[in-house]
Design a protein around this motif. Structure first.
Motif, PDB file in Angstrom:
ATOM      1  N   PRO A   1       0.814  -1.213   0.000  1.00  0.00           N
ATOM      2  CA  PRO A   1       0.000   0.000   0.000  1.00  0.00           C
ATOM      3  C   PRO A   1       0.842   1.255   0.000  1.00  0.00           C
ATOM      4  O   PRO A   1       1.988   1.242   0.388  1.00  0.00           O
ATOM      5  CB  PRO A   1      -0.781  -0.118   1.312  1.00  0.00           C
ATOM      6  N   THR A   2       0.278   2.347  -0.406  1.00  0.00           N
ATOM      7  CA  THR A   2       0.985   3.616  -0.392  1.00  0.00           C
ATOM      8  C   THR A   2       1.087   4.134   1.027  1.00  0.00           C
ATOM      9  O   THR A   2       0.142   4.132   1.786  1.00  0.00           O
ATOM     10  CB  THR A   2       0.223   4.638  -1.256  1.00  0.00           C
ATOM     11  N   HIS A   3       2.258   4.609   1.405  1.00  0.00           N
ATOM     12  CA  HIS A   3       2.469   5.154   2.740  1.00  0.00           C
ATOM     13  C   HIS A   3       2.389   6.665   2.666  1.00  0.00           C
ATOM     14  O   HIS A   3       2.679   7.284   1.642  1.00  0.00           O
ATOM     15  CB  HIS A   3       3.822   4.717   3.290  1.00  0.00           C
ATOM     16  N   GLU A  58      -4.766  -4.783   3.895  1.00  0.00           N
ATOM     17  CA  GLU A  58      -4.092  -3.835   2.995  1.00  0.00           C
ATOM     18  C   GLU A  58      -5.094  -2.833   2.414  1.00  0.00           C
ATOM     19  O   GLU A  58      -4.829  -1.627   2.358  1.00  0.00           O
ATOM     20  CB  GLU A  58      -3.406  -4.594   1.871  1.00  0.00           C
ATOM     21  N   LYS A  59      -6.239  -3.311   2.007  1.00  0.00           N
ATOM     22  CA  LYS A  59      -7.225  -2.420   1.385  1.00  0.00           C
ATOM     23  C   LYS A  59      -7.841  -1.468   2.407  1.00  0.00           C
ATOM     24  O   LYS A  59      -8.094  -0.300   2.096  1.00  0.00           O
ATOM     25  CB  LYS A  59      -8.296  -3.258   0.687  1.00  0.00           C
ATOM     26  N   HIS A  62      -5.430   1.303   3.043  1.00  0.00           N
ATOM     27  CA  HIS A  62      -5.424   2.306   1.972  1.00  0.00           C
ATOM     28  C   HIS A  62      -6.476   3.377   2.230  1.00  0.00           C
ATOM     29  O   HIS A  62      -6.201   4.579   2.123  1.00  0.00           O
ATOM     30  CB  HIS A  62      -5.674   1.630   0.623  1.00  0.00           C
ATOM     31  N   HIS A  63      -7.680   2.960   2.578  1.00  0.00           N
ATOM     32  CA  HIS A  63      -8.752   3.928   2.845  1.00  0.00           C
ATOM     33  C   HIS A  63      -8.448   4.736   4.105  1.00  0.00           C
ATOM     34  O   HIS A  63      -8.687   5.953   4.143  1.00  0.00           O
ATOM     35  CB  HIS A  63     -10.089   3.206   2.987  1.00  0.00           C
ATOM     36  N   SER A  65      -5.465   5.460   5.485  1.00  0.00           N
ATOM     37  CA  SER A  65      -4.359   6.395   5.276  1.00  0.00           C
ATOM     38  C   SER A  65      -4.768   7.549   4.377  1.00  0.00           C
ATOM     39  O   SER A  65      -4.411   8.702   4.629  1.00  0.00           O
ATOM     40  CB  SER A  65      -3.158   5.652   4.683  1.00  0.00           C
ATOM     41  N   ALA A  66      -5.506   7.237   3.318  1.00  0.00           N
ATOM     42  CA  ALA A  66      -5.939   8.297   2.412  1.00  0.00           C
ATOM     43  C   ALA A  66      -6.820   9.313   3.138  1.00  0.00           C
ATOM     44  O   ALA A  66      -6.698  10.525   2.925  1.00  0.00           O
ATOM     45  CB  ALA A  66      -6.699   7.690   1.225  1.00  0.00           C
ATOM     46  N   TYR A 413       1.835  -2.402   8.471  1.00  0.00           N
ATOM     47  CA  TYR A 413       0.513  -1.782   8.498  1.00  0.00           C
ATOM     48  C   TYR A 413       0.225  -1.216   9.884  1.00  0.00           C
ATOM     49  O   TYR A 413      -0.383  -0.146  10.020  1.00  0.00           O
ATOM     50  CB  TYR A 413      -0.567  -2.803   8.132  1.00  0.00           C
ATOM     51  N   ASN A 416       1.377   2.261  10.459  1.00  0.00           N
ATOM     52  CA  ASN A 416       0.573   3.295   9.812  1.00  0.00           C
ATOM     53  C   ASN A 416      -0.632   3.689  10.657  1.00  0.00           C
ATOM     54  O   ASN A 416      -1.094   4.824  10.580  1.00  0.00           O
ATOM     55  CB  ASN A 416       0.109   2.805   8.434  1.00  0.00           C
TER      56      ASN A 416
END
Length: 692
Positions: A1-3, A58-59, A62-63, A65-66, A413, A416
């Motif tokens: 995932p994007t950090h 992971e998914k 993503h939500h 962190s965004a 993860y 994060n």
């Protein structure tokens, strides 16, 4: 995932959907019960906690962190420009966040169902279904600014009717009863009424059109239906709460004007659309009482068709009225959680959800709590008055613990989530978990790079340096000296310090020197092979050469090394490796031996290495004729031999010393007789390694 960038603690300025849309502080009152529930989970329920599936984790990350990045951007804009928060914008953000979480849970459940499965999969299916139902209910009752009734109808239909195939059964049973449609007790009308209450207007119209030729009242009612929208249609059109109430009022007024006798079988269906008085409701003479089967169905249908103009703050009163008249209904813990969500009783909701980890695992709770936090439904302070952790941080830490029960990838993860916390405890926990995460990744180069990238974002460069050194020592012990040196160099110059740059560089150079000595003592041949030049024609003045600088960058490094650490010892071993390679290639002694003399004369090597070079590299050169050295160089070697013999921990036998001194004496004699000047000599030039 994007950090994403690390976020400092701050007070969010978001609010949830409410009747007046006024941002106001949320007190701590009412949260004590939740704290007690979280602290008193039984050991059996604790055992149920485990890491979520990696793909889902992971998914969801993503939500999460965004959203944190967007939240930070909004906060910084509001703070810097001193403007009020754009309520519509942040509500859309919250809705997108909730929708993203719900979508991932739904996809995970669908994938599980397609795989067939066993009893374990069935339990996971139930778990995901419960989570999906709660987050979508929260969205309708606390986040969505639109009218509640259509959303609740859609929610109820999805989670109660469609999955159980009730709608298709009602439609089929109605079709089977079209022959006796004009009989008052016909099964046709009961099923049509249930479809109407569930807002399946299209299905109702289709059934009625098939029998409209039998009665003028049915034909008139079909015309009525064609002129009104369904609640689902109003929701899709984006009708506001005010517009919804207005349309419902007009629909009920028009339905009441239909002249359908009470004895006519169509009458009950007309009552769905015409509503009823509060007195009729309290007397259980309303249409929803007759056709609803459970408290939740009664609540949803009553709100939609009898009291559609109720505000969110009044739903609690409706729930009390429904539960009073349905006291025989069996209500379990999940039902109680739904009740808390319907009435926006967040403390009670979290208390109930936390007591059912088998139905609501931590990966769900942490995102739900985060959502409620930004919706203004939880306290916003980073530390509570009594020193207890805030609710959001408790769940961030609990979920981080669960993630660390899984593979090392999930540990990243966890960091994060911890970075989003605002308390001192989450900060300490973040440091501890970051250290463990990196330690677990040291043996896997790919995982270690991910860990280092994350530490860089977290501004924990010192921890990153420590684990680069751990990787370096691991490779050294396995015999990979080039890999070991590359990670050691990265620890010193590859990771940019945030402060104390000169001190870190100085300490790093000393560490590199010590590290090189350890490798040389362990296996000098392997060290020289690791540092050997790719091209023997390279100049001694070009140190480090571009090729060596590239070779000393760790594999898959995100950027090249800017330079090598300013270590005199590293510089010595690089030049020594060059000389050793020239000797091994049988190049003229004069092209490399004088270079070694200068390196030893500058004191770049420790005493035991000086003796090693004298015995292993220069011993044969001392016997060369013509002499490859100047007289001053031989005198320097004599001095080095005497001092190194006294200081070195490696002792030489008397015969070795006698042979060395004899060779030096004879070499000096030839150098004096030969005079100054020689051919093919090398030189030791300045090096960027020593310029720092």
């Amino acid at each position: 995932p994007t950090h994403f960038l690390a976020m400092p603690p701050y007070k969010p300025l978001f609010i949830g959907a409410s009747d007046n849309l006024v941002a106001c502080p949320v007190s701590q009152r009412g949260m004590d019960a939740f704290d007690a529930s979280l602290a008193s989970r039984s050991a059996e329920k604790q055992m149920l906690r485990e890491a979520p599936p990696a793909e889902l984790a992971e998914k969801l990350l993503h939500h999460f962190s965004a959203f944190q990045v967007k939240a930070k951007a909004v906060h910084e804009q509001v703070e810097s420009m001193r403007i009020t928060v754009d309520t519509a914008y942040v509500q859309d953000m919250l809705l997108d966040y909730a929708s993203g979480i719900a979508s991932e849970i739904s996809k995970a459940r669908d994938k599980l169902r397609k795989s067939g499965g066993n009893m374990t999969d069935s339990a996971q299916d139930d778990q995901l279904s419960f989570c999906l139902a709660v987050i979508e209910l929260i969205t309708e009752t606390m986040l969505n600014p639109s009218a509640v009734a259509p959303g609740l109808l859609r929610w109820y239909s999805r989670h109660y009717l469609e999955g159980e195939e009730d709608v298709s059964d009602w439609f089929r049973e109605a079709l089977d009863s079209v022959d006796d449609v004009m009989e008052k007790d016909s099964a046709f009308w009961a099923n049509v009424c249930r479809l109407a209450l569930a807002d399946y207007k299209a299905e109702v119209q289709e059934l009625l059109k098939g029998v409209a030729h039998q009665d003028p009242h049915i034909r008139e009612f079909c015309d009525f239906l064609s002129n009104i929208p369904s609640m689902r249609q109003m929701e899709q059109a984006g009708a506001t709460a005010v517009e919804f109430r207005q349309v419902i009022a007009e629909m009920q007024a028009e339905a009441k004007q239909l002249q359908v006798p009470e004895s006519h079988p169509l009458h009950e269906l007309v009552c769905v659309y015409s509503g009823c008085s509060q007195a009729a409701f309290e007397a259980n003479k309303d249409i929803t009482w007759k056709f609803s089967r459970t408290w939740i169905e009664d609540f949803v249908f009553t709100h939609a068709w009898i009291f559609p103009d109720l505000r969110r703050s009044e739903l609690g009163e409706l729930l009390q009225a429904v539960t009073r008249r349905r006291q025989d209904d069996r209500v379990d813990q999940v039902d109680l959680a739904f009740m808390a969500a319907l009435t926006s009783n967040v403390p009670r909701l979290l208390e109930l959800l936390s007591s059912m980890p088998e139905n609501f695992p931590q990966f769900f709770l942490v995102h739900l709590v985060d959502l409620l936090y930004y919706a203004g439904r939880l306290p916003v302070s980073s530390e509570t008055p009594d020193g207890q952790l805030p609710i959001r941080d408790k769940h961030l830490m609990a979920y981080a613990e669960d993630l660390c029960r899984g593979k090392p990838l999930l540990w990243g993860y966890a960091l994060n989530y911890l970075r989003a916390g605002g308390s001192t405890a989450t900060g300490h926990f973040l440091e501890t978990m970051a250290d463990k995460y990196c330690a677990s990744a040291v043996e896997d180069e790919q995982l270690l790079w991910k860990a280092l990238n994350l530490l860089e974002e977290l501004e924990m460069s010192e921890l990153g340096r420590q684990h680069c050194w751990r990787r370096a020592r691991l490779l050294r012990n396995s015999g990979d000296f080039l890999g070991a040196l590359s990670w050691a160099c990265w620890a010193v110059v590859g990771i940019s310090p945030r402060k104390d740059m000169e001190q870190i560089a100085e300490r790093g150079a000393a560490d590199i020197s010590e590290f090189c000595d350890e490798m040389g003592e362990h296996d000098m041949t392997a060290l020289l092979a690791a540092l050997a030049p790719a091209n023997l024609e390279e100049s001694f003045d070009d140190c480090p050469s571009p090729a060596l600088l590239a070779a000393l960058a760790p594999p898959a490094a995100p950027r090249p090394l800017p330079t090598l650490p300013a270590s005199a010892r590293l510089y010595f071993y690089i030049q020594y490796a060059h000389c050793h390679a020239l000797q091994h290639a049988r190049r003229p002694v004069a092209s490399w031996a004088p270079v070694l003399v200068k390196l030893l004369s500058h004191g770049f090597a420790p005493a035991n290495v000086q003796l090693y070079v004298l015995k292993e590299e220069l011993a044969t050169a001392l016997d060369e004729d013509p002499c490859p050295f100047e007289a001053e160089e031989v005198l320097a070697l004599m001095k080095i031999a005497n001092v190194a013999t006294l200081q070195s921990s490696t002792k030489c036998s008397n015969k070795e010393l006698q042979d060395l001194h004899h060779s030096l004496g004879m070499c000096l004699s030839r150098a004096i007789l030969q005079g100054s000047g020689r051919f093919g000599t090398g030189s030791v030039g300045g090096s960027p390694l020593l310029m720092a």
